[in-house]
Design a protein around this motif. Structure first.
Motif, PDB file in Angstrom:
ATOM      1  N   ASP A   1      34.629  30.533  49.893  1.00 48.72           N
ATOM      2  CA  ASP A   1      33.883  31.508  49.091  1.00 48.72           C
ATOM      3  C   ASP A   1      33.345  30.873  47.810  1.00 48.72           C
ATOM      4  N   ASP A   2      32.177  31.342  47.368  1.00 48.03           N
ATOM      5  CA  ASP A   2      31.551  30.803  46.160  1.00 48.03           C
ATOM      6  C   ASP A   2      31.938  31.587  44.905  1.00 48.03           C
ATOM      7  N   THR A   3      33.064  32.327  44.978  1.00 49.19           N
ATOM      8  CA  THR A   3      33.628  33.129  43.866  1.00 49.19           C
ATOM      9  C   THR A   3      32.802  34.370  43.532  1.00 49.19           C
ATOM     10  N   SER A   4      31.766  34.674  44.323  1.00 48.38           N
ATOM     11  CA  SER A   4      30.986  35.876  44.046  1.00 48.38           C
ATOM     12  C   SER A   4      31.665  37.129  44.579  1.00 48.38           C
ATOM     13  N   ALA A   5      32.584  36.973  45.556  1.00 53.43           N
ATOM     14  CA  ALA A   5      33.266  38.132  46.128  1.00 53.43           C
ATOM     15  C   ALA A   5      34.357  38.629  45.167  1.00 53.43           C
ATOM     16  N   PRO A   6      34.586  39.935  45.155  1.00 49.90           N
ATOM     17  CA  PRO A   6      35.607  40.512  44.255  1.00 49.90           C
ATOM     18  C   PRO A   6      37.017  40.300  44.805  1.00 49.90           C
ATOM     19  N   LEU A   7      37.443  39.055  44.890  1.00 48.71           N
ATOM     20  CA  LEU A   7      38.720  38.761  45.529  1.00 48.71           C
ATOM     21  C   LEU A   7      39.902  39.295  44.730  1.00 48.71           C
ATOM     22  N   MET A   8      39.810  39.269  43.402  1.00 50.90           N
ATOM     23  CA  MET A   8      40.923  39.782  42.604  1.00 50.90           C
ATOM     24  C   MET A   8      41.106  41.283  42.815  1.00 50.90           C
ATOM     25  N   THR A   9      40.012  42.007  42.946  1.00 52.71           N
ATOM     26  CA  THR A   9      40.108  43.439  43.225  1.00 52.71           C
ATOM     27  C   THR A   9      40.797  43.685  44.563  1.00 52.71           C
ATOM     28  N   LEU A  10      40.394  42.913  45.560  1.00 54.85           N
ATOM     29  CA  LEU A  10      41.016  43.043  46.877  1.00 54.85           C
ATOM     30  C   LEU A  10      42.497  42.713  46.817  1.00 54.85           C
ATOM     31  N   ALA A  11      42.842  41.627  46.133  1.00 55.49           N
ATOM     32  CA  ALA A  11      44.253  41.228  46.038  1.00 55.49           C
ATOM     33  C   ALA A  11      45.072  42.303  45.346  1.00 55.49           C
ATOM     34  N   CYS A  12      44.539  42.902  44.291  1.00 55.67           N
ATOM     35  CA  CYS A  12      45.272  43.954  43.567  1.00 55.67           C
ATOM     36  C   CYS A  12      45.463  45.195  44.435  1.00 55.67           C
ATOM     37  N   LEU A  13      44.444  45.554  45.210  1.00 56.91           N
ATOM     38  CA  LEU A  13      44.574  46.715  46.099  1.00 56.91           C
ATOM     39  C   LEU A  13      45.648  46.483  47.152  1.00 56.91           C
ATOM     40  N   PHE A  14      45.643  45.313  47.769  1.00 52.18           N
ATOM     41  CA  PHE A  14      46.665  45.012  48.776  1.00 52.18           C
ATOM     42  C   PHE A  14      48.048  44.934  48.144  1.00 52.18           C
ATOM     43  N   LEU A  15      48.135  44.357  46.951  1.00 52.62           N
ATOM     44  CA  LEU A  15      49.429  44.264  46.275  1.00 52.62           C
ATOM     45  C   LEU A  15      49.995  45.646  46.001  1.00 52.62           C
ATOM     46  N   LEU A  16      49.171  46.558  45.509  1.00 55.44           N
ATOM     47  CA  LEU A  16      49.656  47.902  45.219  1.00 55.44           C
ATOM     48  C   LEU A  16      50.047  48.637  46.495  1.00 55.44           C
ATOM     49  N   ALA A  17      49.211  48.530  47.534  1.00 53.87           N
ATOM     50  CA  ALA A  17      49.498  49.237  48.786  1.00 53.87           C
ATOM     51  C   ALA A  17      50.799  48.743  49.410  1.00 53.87           C
ATOM     52  N   PHE A  18      50.973  47.440  49.481  1.00 53.29           N
ATOM     53  CA  PHE A  18      52.175  46.910  50.122  1.00 53.29           C
ATOM     54  C   PHE A  18      53.403  47.043  49.226  1.00 53.29           C
TER      55      PHE A  18
END
Length: 520
Positions: free
Chosen positions: A221-238
């Motif tokens: 990935d070229d860092t344009s994707a909101p990966l931190m947002t995705l990681a935080c959502l998965f962290l909270l859900a799990f």
């Protein structure tokens, strides 16, 4: 004039052209077996006497299948089977690596012990209302979650085990059970909704749900994707699924309400599926984002393990004590996730394996203690050592393992995690692991002194130990595993470390999904 022949189509670009090796079917056999066994149980719903026998036979076969699956992964490395002969990432993939295979086997062993125990714990009414079909459906969800290679299907298998756990928790329909089931359902449904939102967002970003494909695209990935947002959502859900602070209050409010064999299944299996999902997503898919969130995860881990241990000290109900012990263990595993090194992740895998067996055994043990003493409250129990010394010895071994004391199984993963924390200079995290272990030691010592060592009041009804010996077989078997893990930890340590290495370096996992051109 139209050509008479049809154009040639190269199906090899989209489909697997070779016949699937027979051994590869092992990867879907656990799920297929559990679903088929559940269907058979529904078909013989009027023959209640057969239900326990069918479930025990199916779970024994499941243990054998999972053992063969683990052996195949240990021998040949991770492997993948894609449904419908589609090539990944277009088809739904099942992928087995060491982490998924070893957790699937350990979960099957715990479920088999619970099924045997249930013959004496589950009455005719609970059998009639579907205990054994729900049990098999639960194991289908657990097995599917450990073995799927598709993140949307991880959500699907979470839903399967969630639906079956709803059915198990309300068996008996008492007021306390309905109240516990409501709290359990609301928080888990919120977590499931967050999980589904994160999956949808992930698909919108990468256009794929195959975990190996996502791992490749995240790396490129070229860092344009909101990966931190995705990681935080998965962290909270799990984290909600695993009962981590501050979204853990549903567990001690619900796990003490169903029958003790159901509590044993939940305490041993369900939260570990949440930890497994965190390892799979945060270590394999979002390693950079996990590193950036490490201090947040570490803070959550410390609060979870310390408050869980303090909660265990404050309880009077045996089952609620164990509910907080489960929470404290989740915090210890999150500490390994926060550290993130292969050594720490190996400690998490070892701790999870130990916790599946140990927590299942502890719930079964307190169920026997309550039956022998006639009460669930610590204040109402006493004198069990004088009445059943050998049972007291089994429970003491489990309590020492739960405290993390040598030479029992709980000691070694805590050593691995403490050393990993010290290696990166996180002394405060290592100290938190030790402090939580000290508090749990006090909590277990309190339980043993009040229930077993304290003298019984005059005139207390005696229970003939020989009448209850057959029902102790699952507990004895699980305790033997706990002691064996503690006395001979080298193989489990090595296996856990290899599993952690595969998570940290998923290249073998990815090659099993996308083999180099020319390979089958």
């Amino acid at each position: 004039m139209a050509a008479s022949g049809s154009p040639s189509i190269d199906l090899s670009a989209a489909l697997v052209m070779q016949a699937t090796p027979l051994s590869d079917w092992l990867i879907i056999a656990p799920v297929a077996l559990c679903i088929c066994a559940g269907a058979v149980l529904m078909m013989v719903r009027h023959a209640m006497r057969l239900h326990s026998l069918i479930a025990i036979a199916a779970l024994a076969i499941l243990v054998v299948i999972d053992a063969a699956l683990l052996w195949k992964v240990m021998t040949n490395g991770p492997f993948t089977m894609v449904m419908g002969r589609w090539l990944a990432p277009f088809g739904i993939a099942f992928t087995a690596d060491l982490t998924g295979a070893v957790l699937a086997l350990t979960g099957a062993i715990a479920a088999l012990a619970c099924a045997v125990h249930a013959r004496g714990d589950i009455d005719h009414a609970s059998t009639r209302y579907g205990f054994y079909p729900f049990l098999m459906l639960l194991m289908a969800g657990v097995s599917g979650a450990f073995l799927t290679g598709d993140i949307f299907n991880l959500y699907v298998w979470f839903e399967v085990l969630l639906v079956s756990s709803f059915g198990l928790i309300v068996l008996g329909s008492s007021r306390e059970q309905i109240d516990g089931a409501l709290k359990y359902a609301v928080l888990n449904l919120i977590g499931t909704t967050l999980f589904l939102i994160a999956v949808g967002y992930l698909y919108a970003v990468f256009g794929t749900l195959n975990m190996a494909d996502i791992a490749v695209k995240v790396t490129a990935d070229d860092t344009s994707a909101p990966l931190m947002t995705l990681a935080c959502l998965f962290l909270l859900a799990f984290a909600m699924k695993a009962a981590a602070f501050p979204v853990n209050f549903w567990l001690p409010a619900s796990y003490h309400t169903p029958k003790v064999v159901v509590s044993a299944l939940f305490g041993g299996l369900l939260t570990k599926v949440g930890i497994y999902a965190l390892l799979r997503v945060m270590i394999m898919l979002f390693p950079v984002q996990r590193e950036e969130l490490s201090i947040v995860i570490a803070a959550i881990a410390v609060l979870t393990m310390i408050l869980g241990a303090m909660g265990a000290l404050a309880q009077n109900d045996l089952r609620r004590v164990l509910g907080y012990v489960v929470i404290s263990g989740i915090g210890t595993m999150l500490a390994g996730l926060a550290i993130g090194s292969p050594a720490a992740v190996g400690g998490v895998v070892f701790y999870a394996l130990n916790s599946v067996v140990l927590m299942t055994a502890l719930y079964l043990a307190v169920g026997h203690a309550a039956r022998l003493g006639g009460a669930w409250m610590l204040s109402d129990l006493s004198g069990l050592y004088a009445r059943t010394p050998w049972f007291a010895g089994l429970v003491l071994a489990l309590f020492l393992a739960g405290s993390g004391l040598p030479p029992f199984s709980g000691f070694w993963p805590k050593v691995m995690l403490t050393k990993a924390a010290i290696d990166i200079g996180a002394w405060w995290l290592a100290a938190s692991i030790l402090v939580s272990g000290f508090l749990l030691t006090i909590a277990f010592a309190r339980m043993f002194l009040l229930c077993f060592w304290r003298s019984s009041p005059p005139g207390m009804k005696e229970v003939a130990p020989l009448e209850t010996v057959p029902s102790f077989v699952p507990l004895v078997a699980l305790t033997a595993l706990v002691v064996g893990f503690g006395l001979f930890p080298e193989s489990i340590m090595q296996l856990s470390q290899q599993a952690a290495d595969q998570l940290a370096d998923p290249s073998a996992y990815i090659r099993s999904v996308f083999p180099p051109r020319g390979m089958p």
